[in-house]
Motif scaffolding. Structure first.
Motif, PDB file in Angstrom:
ATOM      1  N   ASP A  72       9.142  -5.913  -7.073  1.00  0.00           N
ATOM      2  CA  ASP A  72      10.518  -6.060  -6.594  1.00  0.00           C
ATOM      3  C   ASP A  72      10.602  -7.044  -5.433  1.00  0.00           C
ATOM      4  O   ASP A  72      11.537  -7.839  -5.349  1.00  0.00           O
ATOM      5  CB  ASP A  72      11.105  -4.709  -6.193  1.00  0.00           C
ATOM      6  N   LEU A  73       9.636  -7.017  -4.531  1.00  0.00           N
ATOM      7  CA  LEU A  73       9.613  -7.963  -3.412  1.00  0.00           C
ATOM      8  C   LEU A  73       9.481  -9.399  -3.912  1.00  0.00           C
ATOM      9  O   LEU A  73      10.200 -10.299  -3.458  1.00  0.00           O
ATOM     10  CB  LEU A  73       8.469  -7.640  -2.452  1.00  0.00           C
ATOM     11  N   VAL A  74       8.572  -9.620  -4.859  1.00  0.00           N
ATOM     12  CA  VAL A  74       8.400 -10.961  -5.432  1.00  0.00           C
ATOM     13  C   VAL A  74       9.703 -11.411  -6.085  1.00  0.00           C
ATOM     14  O   VAL A  74      10.166 -12.539  -5.866  1.00  0.00           O
ATOM     15  CB  VAL A  74       7.236 -10.979  -6.445  1.00  0.00           C
ATOM     16  N   THR A  94       0.847  -1.192   0.000  1.00  0.00           N
ATOM     17  CA  THR A  94       0.000   0.000   0.000  1.00  0.00           C
ATOM     18  C   THR A  94       0.881   1.240   0.000  1.00  0.00           C
ATOM     19  O   THR A  94       1.969   1.235   0.567  1.00  0.00           O
ATOM     20  CB  THR A  94      -0.953   0.031   1.223  1.00  0.00           C
ATOM     21  N   ASP A  95       0.381   2.272  -0.644  1.00  0.00           N
ATOM     22  CA  ASP A  95       1.144   3.510  -0.812  1.00  0.00           C
ATOM     23  C   ASP A  95       0.421   4.637  -0.098  1.00  0.00           C
ATOM     24  O   ASP A  95      -0.637   5.064  -0.540  1.00  0.00           O
ATOM     25  CB  ASP A  95       1.288   3.796  -2.303  1.00  0.00           C
ATOM     26  N   GLN A  96       0.983   5.103   1.004  1.00  0.00           N
ATOM     27  CA  GLN A  96       0.377   6.183   1.774  1.00  0.00           C
ATOM     28  C   GLN A  96       0.826   7.567   1.292  1.00  0.00           C
ATOM     29  O   GLN A  96       0.372   8.570   1.827  1.00  0.00           O
ATOM     30  CB  GLN A  96       0.730   6.030   3.266  1.00  0.00           C
ATOM     31  N   ALA A 135       2.630   7.653  -7.972  1.00  0.00           N
ATOM     32  CA  ALA A 135       2.070   6.815  -9.030  1.00  0.00           C
ATOM     33  C   ALA A 135       2.971   5.633  -9.384  1.00  0.00           C
ATOM     34  O   ALA A 135       4.159   5.809  -9.669  1.00  0.00           O
ATOM     35  CB  ALA A 135       1.821   7.655 -10.281  1.00  0.00           C
ATOM     36  N   GLY A 136       2.406   4.437  -9.334  1.00  0.00           N
ATOM     37  CA  GLY A 136       3.110   3.228  -9.745  1.00  0.00           C
ATOM     38  C   GLY A 136       4.069   2.651  -8.725  1.00  0.00           C
ATOM     39  O   GLY A 136       4.611   1.562  -8.927  1.00  0.00           O
ATOM     40  N   LEU A 137       4.300   3.340  -7.615  1.00  0.00           N
ATOM     41  CA  LEU A 137       5.298   2.877  -6.645  1.00  0.00           C
ATOM     42  C   LEU A 137       4.877   1.584  -5.951  1.00  0.00           C
ATOM     43  O   LEU A 137       5.688   0.682  -5.768  1.00  0.00           O
ATOM     44  CB  LEU A 137       5.592   3.965  -5.608  1.00  0.00           C
ATOM     45  N   ALA A 138       3.613   1.470  -5.574  1.00  0.00           N
ATOM     46  CA  ALA A 138       3.142   0.272  -4.863  1.00  0.00           C
ATOM     47  C   ALA A 138       3.306  -0.978  -5.735  1.00  0.00           C
ATOM     48  O   ALA A 138       3.775  -2.015  -5.263  1.00  0.00           O
ATOM     49  CB  ALA A 138       1.691   0.442  -4.432  1.00  0.00           C
ATOM     50  N   THR A 139       2.941  -0.864  -7.005  1.00  0.00           N
ATOM     51  CA  THR A 139       3.079  -2.001  -7.912  1.00  0.00           C
ATOM     52  C   THR A 139       4.547  -2.344  -8.133  1.00  0.00           C
ATOM     53  O   THR A 139       4.933  -3.512  -8.113  1.00  0.00           O
ATOM     54  CB  THR A 139       2.410  -1.681  -9.269  1.00  0.00           C
TER      55      THR A 139
END
Length: 173
Positions: A61-63, A46-48, A52-56
């Protein structure tokens, strides 16, 4: 002469390795993930901050980083998971790093803070931590080029944050 020095120092080296191993010393990220889990389902970050596009990007990157790690793997089905990873980008700040004599920025530093929590299938918290990373980017007169460099800095921050997370998940202290 070199061979003699090596032979004399070999017992000290072996003793040091055995001593450090007996103390439980290990390299960062070299152990298993917290709770000895291997299969992790990663929820969308989640992006607080509204970037734009950072959460995705951060989720991808985590995956990628967890799948590459020897400690575990990211699974696409929550029913196959032993644990669940949730993440939240909490803040992105920007400060001028260097300026010209006319007070025009030359470089800026981006700082990103994110919070992560790893829970087992029963919802028990296995690990949680807030992480932070910095990246510097160049500022120029061309606003589009500067914005492009800022976006690239965010991409670097995202990947570095994912790598830091995997290293910390493997820490036993």
């Amino acid at each position: 002469m070199k061979r003699m020095f090596f032979l004399r120092s070999l017992p000290v080296l072996l003793f040091s390795c055995l001593f450090l191993g007996a103390c439980g010393y290990g390299f960062s990220g070299s152990g298993t993930f917290a709770g000895n889990v291997q299969r992790i389902f990663i929820y969308q970050v989640t992006d607080q901050v509204g970037e734009a596009g950072l959460a995705t990007r951060m989720t991808d990157d985590l995956v990628y980083v967890i799948t590459r790690s020897p400690q575990g793997m990211a699974v696409g089905d929550p029913l196959e998971a032993e644990a669940f990873l949730e993440g939240e980008v909490r803040a992105i700040s920007q400060t001028a790093l260097s300026r010209t004599a006319a007070d025009t920025d030359i470089e800026r530093r981006l700082h990103m803070r994110a919070f992560f929590v790893l829970k087992d299938v029963r919802g028990r918290v296995l690990w949680q931590r807030e992480l932070g990373e910095d990246e510097v980017y160049a500022v120029g007169m061309d606003k589009a080029a500067t914005e492009n460099r800022r976006r690239e800095a965010l991409e670097i921050l995202s990947l570095r944050m994912a790598e830091q997370l995997v290293n910390r998940l493997g820490d036993n202290f």
